[in-house]
Scaffold this motif. Structure first.
Motif, PDB file in Angstrom:
ATOM      1  N   VAL A  24     -32.607 -11.901   0.064  1.00  0.00           N
ATOM      2  CA  VAL A  24     -33.057 -13.008  -0.779  1.00  0.00           C
ATOM      3  C   VAL A  24     -32.806 -12.682  -2.249  1.00  0.00           C
ATOM      4  CG1 VAL A  24     -35.067 -14.342  -1.517  1.00  0.00           C
ATOM      5  CG2 VAL A  24     -34.784 -13.755   0.904  1.00  0.00           C
ATOM      6  N   PHE A  25     -33.125 -11.465  -2.649  1.00  0.00           N
ATOM      7  CA  PHE A  25     -32.907 -11.019  -4.021  1.00  0.00           C
ATOM      8  C   PHE A  25     -31.425 -11.109  -4.387  1.00  0.00           C
ATOM      9  CE2 PHE A  25     -31.917  -7.260  -6.751  1.00  0.00           C
ATOM     10  CZ  PHE A  25     -32.536  -7.701  -7.924  1.00  0.00           C
ATOM     11  N   TYR A  26     -30.569 -10.670  -3.481  1.00  0.00           N
ATOM     12  CA  TYR A  26     -29.122 -10.693  -3.702  1.00  0.00           C
ATOM     13  C   TYR A  26     -28.595 -12.126  -3.790  1.00  0.00           C
ATOM     14  CZ  TYR A  26     -24.175  -9.672  -2.767  1.00  0.00           C
ATOM     15  OH  TYR A  26     -22.811  -9.585  -2.822  1.00  0.00           O
ATOM     16  N   ALA A  27     -29.108 -12.989  -2.921  1.00  0.00           N
ATOM     17  CA  ALA A  27     -28.684 -14.390  -2.940  1.00  0.00           C
ATOM     18  C   ALA A  27     -29.098 -15.079  -4.235  1.00  0.00           C
ATOM     19  CB  ALA A  27     -29.268 -15.130  -1.736  1.00  0.00           C
ATOM     20  N   VAL A  28     -30.295 -14.747  -4.737  1.00  0.00           N
ATOM     21  CA  VAL A  28     -30.752 -15.330  -6.003  1.00  0.00           C
ATOM     22  C   VAL A  28     -29.886 -14.836  -7.151  1.00  0.00           C
ATOM     23  CG1 VAL A  28     -32.653 -15.376  -7.667  1.00  0.00           C
ATOM     24  CG2 VAL A  28     -33.113 -15.706  -5.234  1.00  0.00           C
ATOM     25  N   LEU A  29     -29.538 -13.545  -7.139  1.00  0.00           N
ATOM     26  CA  LEU A  29     -28.683 -12.982  -8.183  1.00  0.00           C
ATOM     27  C   LEU A  29     -27.319 -13.669  -8.230  1.00  0.00           C
ATOM     28  CD1 LEU A  29     -29.254  -9.107  -8.076  1.00  0.00           C
ATOM     29  CD2 LEU A  29     -29.927 -10.718  -9.855  1.00  0.00           C
ATOM     30  N   GLY A  30     -26.866 -14.126  -7.080  1.00  0.00           N
ATOM     31  CA  GLY A  30     -25.615 -14.870  -7.066  1.00  0.00           C
ATOM     32  C   GLY A  30     -25.799 -16.359  -7.265  1.00  0.00           C
ATOM     33  N   GLY A  31     -26.927 -16.883  -6.787  1.00  0.00           N
ATOM     34  CA  GLY A  31     -27.154 -18.320  -6.863  1.00  0.00           C
ATOM     35  C   GLY A  31     -27.437 -18.822  -8.262  1.00  0.00           C
ATOM     36  N   LEU A  32     -28.266 -18.104  -9.003  1.00  0.00           N
ATOM     37  CA  LEU A  32     -28.586 -18.534 -10.367  1.00  0.00           C
ATOM     38  C   LEU A  32     -27.362 -18.528 -11.287  1.00  0.00           C
ATOM     39  CD1 LEU A  32     -32.100 -16.890 -10.983  1.00  0.00           C
ATOM     40  CD2 LEU A  32     -31.559 -19.279 -10.469  1.00  0.00           C
ATOM     41  N   PRO A  33     -26.573 -17.459 -11.320  1.00  0.00           N
ATOM     42  CA  PRO A  33     -25.342 -17.518 -12.113  1.00  0.00           C
ATOM     43  C   PRO A  33     -24.399 -18.625 -11.663  1.00  0.00           C
ATOM     44  CG  PRO A  33     -25.846 -15.243 -11.583  1.00  0.00           C
ATOM     45  CD  PRO A  33     -26.791 -16.091 -10.784  1.00  0.00           C
ATOM     46  N   ALA A  34     -24.379 -18.899 -10.353  1.00  0.00           N
ATOM     47  CA  ALA A  34     -23.509 -19.966  -9.861  1.00  0.00           C
ATOM     48  C   ALA A  34     -23.915 -21.315 -10.451  1.00  0.00           C
ATOM     49  CB  ALA A  34     -23.560 -20.023  -8.325  1.00  0.00           C
ATOM     50  N   MET A  35     -25.231 -21.556 -10.549  1.00  0.00           N
ATOM     51  CA  MET A  35     -25.701 -22.798 -11.141  1.00  0.00           C
ATOM     52  C   MET A  35     -25.358 -22.867 -12.633  1.00  0.00           C
ATOM     53  SD  MET A  35     -26.919 -24.525  -8.711  1.00  0.00           S
ATOM     54  CE  MET A  35     -27.630 -25.821  -9.720  1.00  0.00           C
ATOM     55  N   VAL A  36     -25.493 -21.731 -13.318  1.00  0.00           N
ATOM     56  CA  VAL A  36     -25.144 -21.692 -14.748  1.00  0.00           C
ATOM     57  C   VAL A  36     -23.665 -21.974 -14.940  1.00  0.00           C
ATOM     58  CG1 VAL A  36     -25.005 -20.210 -16.786  1.00  0.00           C
ATOM     59  CG2 VAL A  36     -27.025 -20.102 -15.309  1.00  0.00           C
ATOM     60  N   VAL A  37     -22.833 -21.350 -14.105  1.00  0.00           N
ATOM     61  CA  VAL A  37     -21.385 -21.562 -14.188  1.00  0.00           C
ATOM     62  C   VAL A  37     -21.040 -23.025 -13.949  1.00  0.00           C
ATOM     63  CG1 VAL A  37     -19.190 -21.056 -13.037  1.00  0.00           C
ATOM     64  CG2 VAL A  37     -20.746 -19.200 -13.609  1.00  0.00           C
ATOM     65  N   LEU A  38     -21.670 -23.633 -12.952  1.00  0.00           N
ATOM     66  CA  LEU A  38     -21.394 -25.027 -12.619  1.00  0.00           C
ATOM     67  C   LEU A  38     -21.781 -25.952 -13.771  1.00  0.00           C
ATOM     68  CD1 LEU A  38     -20.466 -27.039 -10.451  1.00  0.00           C
ATOM     69  CD2 LEU A  38     -22.816 -27.102  -9.612  1.00  0.00           C
ATOM     70  N   VAL A  39     -22.974 -25.758 -14.329  1.00  0.00           N
ATOM     71  CA  VAL A  39     -23.442 -26.602 -15.442  1.00  0.00           C
ATOM     72  C   VAL A  39     -22.546 -26.419 -16.660  1.00  0.00           C
ATOM     73  CG1 VAL A  39     -25.332 -26.989 -17.067  1.00  0.00           C
ATOM     74  CG2 VAL A  39     -25.823 -26.678 -14.637  1.00  0.00           C
ATOM     75  N   CYS A  40     -22.174 -25.181 -16.959  1.00  0.00           N
ATOM     76  CA  CYS A  40     -21.322 -24.910 -18.120  1.00  0.00           C
ATOM     77  C   CYS A  40     -19.941 -25.549 -17.955  1.00  0.00           C
ATOM     78  CB  CYS A  40     -21.170 -23.403 -18.322  1.00  0.00           C
ATOM     79  SG  CYS A  40     -22.638 -22.595 -18.989  1.00  0.00           S
ATOM     80  N   ASN A  41     -19.385 -25.488 -16.762  1.00  0.00           N
ATOM     81  CA  ASN A  41     -18.070 -26.088 -16.534  1.00  0.00           C
ATOM     82  C   ASN A  41     -18.105 -27.603 -16.684  1.00  0.00           C
ATOM     83  OD1 ASN A  41     -16.466 -23.812 -16.110  1.00  0.00           O
ATOM     84  ND2 ASN A  41     -17.044 -23.676 -13.963  1.00  0.00           N
ATOM     85  N   ILE A  42     -19.134 -28.223 -16.152  1.00  0.00           N
ATOM     86  CA  ILE A  42     -19.272 -29.673 -16.297  1.00  0.00           C
ATOM     87  C   ILE A  42     -19.412 -30.038 -17.773  1.00  0.00           C
ATOM     88  CG2 ILE A  42     -20.746 -31.645 -15.789  1.00  0.00           C
ATOM     89  CD1 ILE A  42     -21.422 -30.330 -13.117  1.00  0.00           C
ATOM     90  N   THR A  43     -20.206 -29.256 -18.504  1.00  0.00           N
ATOM     91  CA  THR A  43     -20.394 -29.504 -19.939  1.00  0.00           C
ATOM     92  C   THR A  43     -19.088 -29.352 -20.704  1.00  0.00           C
ATOM     93  OG1 THR A  43     -22.675 -28.685 -19.792  1.00  0.00           O
ATOM     94  CG2 THR A  43     -21.672 -28.816 -21.998  1.00  0.00           C
TER      95      THR A  43
END
Length: 263
Positions: A176-195
């Motif tokens: 779960v910890f590992y998935a969160v470490l990958g999931g949160l940056p993934a959301m940041v990357v997605l939002v930044c790319n859309i922006t």
């Protein structure tokens, strides 16, 4: 030759092709980004060079134990080599995630706050961010070795990664910890790319409107400057989108598997 032997041979061929292609591709990426960095000392070029170096080194060290497995026909090195390969796997995925996030945030600031970005984001600061990502990934990768989580061989026994099929609370918590470490940056990357995509579109529309209002003689000069700026931003944006897509596709299967294991 048995069916199992045929399967291992086929898996080995795929491994050799994928790892060999990855090593060559990252080698060319390092040469190209290093040359580009000498001509354009900008933060995106620093991040691309850093990411390529991390991927190349990690790919070589991760592939070595699996190459030995397919050469010898069995796993050698025992638990220590399995932990080493798992450590490299964890380090590579986390460091790539952190660097991809840094690149995305850097591009987002450059597009939305260009004057602030030029004033504050230097090549040396980009290097410090890369060193920070490497240090954080290196530290976290030791967690399974220190009994928070564990590394295990895959179903065919040819390589070791994070234990995707946890059998105890520690392994489940680390997944779960590992998935969160990958999931949160993934959301940041997605939002930044859309922006970034949205801001580039708006900026292009504003420049077209302004260019149509100025005198014909100066219009050609303005169009030339705008085209040069657009080409640079488009190049950086395309690179970031490509890296982001690969990153997201790499994390989706693990996050789905971790979620299913919790049900």
């Amino acid at each position: 030759m048995t069916n199992d032997d045929s399967q291992i041979t086929g898996e080995g061929i795929v491994l050799y092709i994928m790892s060999g292609t990855g090593i060559v591709a990252n080698g060319f990426a390092i040469l190209a980004s290093a040359r580009l960095l000498t001509m354009q000392p900008l933060s995106p070029n620093v991040f691309v060079l850093g990411l390529s170096c991390v991927d190349l080194i990690s790919l070589v060290f991760f592939s070595l134990p699996s190459w030995l497995f397919h050469i010898k026909g069995e796993w050698i090195g025992g638990k220590r080599l399995c932990d080493f390969q798992g450590f490299v796997f964890l380090f590579a995925t986390l460091c790539s995630a952190f660097l991809a996030t840094s690149m995305a945030v850097d591009r987002c600031i450059a597009v939305t706050k260009p004057f602030f970005h030029r004033k504050t984001m230097t090549v040396n600061k980009a290097k410090l961010l890369i060193l920070g990502a490497i240090a954080a990934s290196f530290l976290i990768s030791f967690f399974p070795i220190l009994s928070f989580g564990s590394f295990g061989q895959n179903l065919s026994g040819s390589f070791c990664t994070v234990n995707w099929f946890p059998e105890n609370a520690s392994d489940s918590a680390f997944c779960v910890f590992y998935a969160v470490l990958g999931g949160l940056p993934a959301m940041v990357v997605l939002v930044c790319n859309i922006t970034v995509i949205w801001e580039l579109f708006r900026s292009k529309q504003r420049r077209v409107s302004v260019t149509n209002m100025i005198l014909p003689g100066a219009q050609q000069m303005a169009q030339a400057r705008n085209t040069e700026r657009d080409d640079t931003e488009t190049q950086f944006s395309r690179t970031m989108v490509l890296i982001s897509v690969v990153y997201l596709l790499g994390w989706i299967p693990f996050m789905v598997r971790t979620h299913c294991s919790m049900l």
